[in-house]
Design an enzyme around this catalytic site. Structure first.
Site, mmCIF file in Angstrom:
data_model
loop_
_atom_site.group_PDB
_atom_site.id
_atom_site.type_symbol
_atom_site.label_atom_id
_atom_site.label_comp_id
_atom_site.label_asym_id
_atom_site.label_seq_id
_atom_site.Cartn_x
_atom_site.Cartn_y
_atom_site.Cartn_z
ATOM 1 N N GLY A 51 -6.004 -2.202 2.425
ATOM 2 C CA GLY A 51 -4.977 -2.510 3.415
ATOM 3 C C GLY A 51 -4.529 -1.245 4.122
ATOM 4 O O GLY A 51 -4.864 -0.137 3.708
ATOM 5 N N GLY A 53 -1.185 0.532 6.739
ATOM 6 C CA GLY A 53 0.136 0.412 7.335
ATOM 7 C C GLY A 53 0.331 1.493 8.368
ATOM 8 O O GLY A 53 -0.630 2.148 8.803
ATOM 9 N N PHE A 55 1.690 4.340 8.031
ATOM 10 C CA PHE A 55 1.638 5.711 7.552
ATOM 11 C C PHE A 55 0.448 6.003 6.642
ATOM 12 O O PHE A 55 0.435 7.001 5.932
ATOM 13 C CB PHE A 55 2.925 6.053 6.798
ATOM 14 C CG PHE A 55 4.146 5.919 7.647
ATOM 15 C CD1 PHE A 55 4.487 6.902 8.568
ATOM 16 C CD2 PHE A 55 4.955 4.801 7.550
ATOM 17 C CE1 PHE A 55 5.604 6.775 9.370
ATOM 18 C CE2 PHE A 55 6.081 4.669 8.343
ATOM 19 C CZ PHE A 55 6.403 5.661 9.250
ATOM 20 N N VAL A 58 -4.904 2.295 2.379
ATOM 21 C CA VAL A 58 -5.092 2.204 0.931
ATOM 22 C C VAL A 58 -6.501 1.698 0.640
ATOM 23 O O VAL A 58 -6.945 0.702 1.213
ATOM 24 C CB VAL A 58 -4.049 1.268 0.297
ATOM 25 C CG1 VAL A 58 -4.280 1.151 -1.211
ATOM 26 C CG2 VAL A 58 -2.635 1.774 0.578
ATOM 27 N N LYS A 73 -3.921 5.942 -1.670
ATOM 28 C CA LYS A 73 -3.319 5.948 -0.337
ATOM 29 C C LYS A 73 -3.718 7.241 0.347
ATOM 30 O O LYS A 73 -3.471 8.332 -0.175
ATOM 31 C CB LYS A 73 -1.801 5.852 -0.453
ATOM 32 C CG LYS A 73 -1.072 5.824 0.894
ATOM 33 C CD LYS A 73 0.425 5.664 0.689
ATOM 34 C CE LYS A 73 1.199 5.633 2.000
ATOM 35 N NZ LYS A 73 2.653 5.452 1.780
ATOM 36 N N ASP A 165 13.605 1.123 1.356
ATOM 37 C CA ASP A 165 12.726 0.182 2.059
ATOM 38 C C ASP A 165 12.380 -0.996 1.148
ATOM 39 O O ASP A 165 11.235 -1.423 1.077
ATOM 40 C CB ASP A 165 11.454 0.881 2.543
ATOM 41 C CG ASP A 165 10.709 0.060 3.605
ATOM 42 O OD1 ASP A 165 11.356 -0.765 4.289
ATOM 43 O OD2 ASP A 165 9.483 0.248 3.750
#
Length: 352
Positions: A51, A53, A55, A58, A73, A165
């Site tokens: 996946g 995002g 930033f 992964v 990551k 978060d």
């Protein structure tokens, strides 16, 4: 003790388990320091993407020495600020040793990229799990999940670390059968000094506290608001402050007004509503702390909750909620890609 009870292929969470029972960690906690100028490929096999995002990306990976599957990551950095953010995340993760918080395994700084190797969690997002057709959603199950979140956050706050978060996507299930969860994604996490003022302008509007959207001082109480929102959604399938867009959502959050006057809450106990009310308090100093949340009647006296009542309406609304969030994320991704394409084309034209 079994983690689940099976009946006609339906999954019931074992609602009597506490966060301290049957603790499972994938490996012993390690003293992780960022390795400089060492190629992580010498020690790890990087496998397909899991996946991505805003930033980082992964990937699945394996430790060549013991063949252990992990997640890594990878964040590329061009500016010092980007590097510092990832270094902060790694530093914070390395200092957190708790069964309900994702474990860090190794870290590298190589080729203008930072690599953070972590335990692999394969149970999926909490909300995705509970809307599964075979999962029986009850108020007790919700209390079991929220108790684990509060347990992890109380531990973090005791170490003067705030997550900043907390949202459904950052609460993962350890497996597709048990009731264990893990808190992930510490990209926005900060060390907290009560003697210093700290303001932030990041996070997810729907789960952000009033002090965030109003750019006021934040603290451990900021995480507790987010837990209140997660709890409200989990019990009802409705979001208390979400608007047509982020601006409207932030406006709703700033007023801190919400309601239990929905059919979804008809089956929810007064003690659960009281738990939420003590978290969704606009004045941060009056908000319930994590240590007090763990002592709240809703989390410690599960026998007082309605036994075996299935939250069918909540589950139906949760399915719609999850689908809508997927749609929003997809729309944002398309908007982001289109913006990048426009910037790229503009750059090409300007340099033609």
């Amino acid at each position: 003790m079994s983690l689940i009870l099976q009946s006609e292929k339906m999954i019931y969470v074992d609602e009597n388990i506490t966060p301290d029972d049957d603790v499972i960690t994938p490996f012993e906690y390690r003293d992780v320091k960022i390795k400089k100028d060492e190629n992580p490929s010498d020690k790890y096999t990087i496998l397909p993407e899991l996946g991505r995002g805003s930033f980082g990306t992964v990937f699945l990976c394996k430790d060549k020495q013991n063949n252990m599957e992990l997640a890594v990551k990878v964040v590329g950095y061009k500016k010092k600020k980007e590097k510092i953010m990832m270094e902060t995340e790694i530093d914070i993760l390395a200092s957190l040793h708790h069964p309900t918080i994702i474990c860090i395994y190794d870290a590298f700084d190589y080729g203008n990229k930072l690599y953070c190797f972590m335990e692999l969690i394969q149970g999926g997002e909490l909300f995705e799990r509970v809307i599964d057709e075979d999962f029986i959603l009850t108020e007790r199950a919700c209390a079991c999940f929220i108790r684990q979140i509060c347990d992890a956050i109380e531990y973090m706050h005791s170490k003067r670390i705030i997550h900043l978060d907390l949202k459904p996507e950052n609460v993962l299930c350890l497996s597709k059968q048990g009731n264990r969860i893990k808190i992930i994604d510490f990209g926005f996490a900060r060390r907290y000094d009560p003697n210093k003022n700290l303001q932030v302008m990041f996070g997810t509007a729907e789960f952000s506290a009033p002090e965030v959207v109003l750019f006021e001082d934040i603290g451990p109480f900021t995480d507790m608001w987010s837990i209140g929102v997660i709890c409200y959604v989990l019990l009802s399938g409705l979001s208390p402050f979400v608007g047509a867009d982020d601006y409207e959502t932030m406006t709703n959050v700033s007023f801190a007004k919400y309601s239990f006057e929905y059919a979804s809450f008809d089956q929810i106990s007064p003690v659960a509503k009281d738990f939420i009310e003590k978290l969704l308090v606009k004045e941060s100093s009056k908000r319930m702390k994590a240590k007090n949340a763990l002592k709240h009647e809703w989390l410690i006296q599960l026998d007082s909750l309605p036994p075996g009542v299935t939250l069918s309406l909540t589950k139906t609304k949760l399915k719609r909620y999850v689908i809508l969030r997927r749609w929003r994320k997809a729309a944002l991704s398309v908007m982001f890609i289109n913006k990048l394409n426009k910037l790229s084309n503009s750059h090409l034209i300007n340099n033609y």
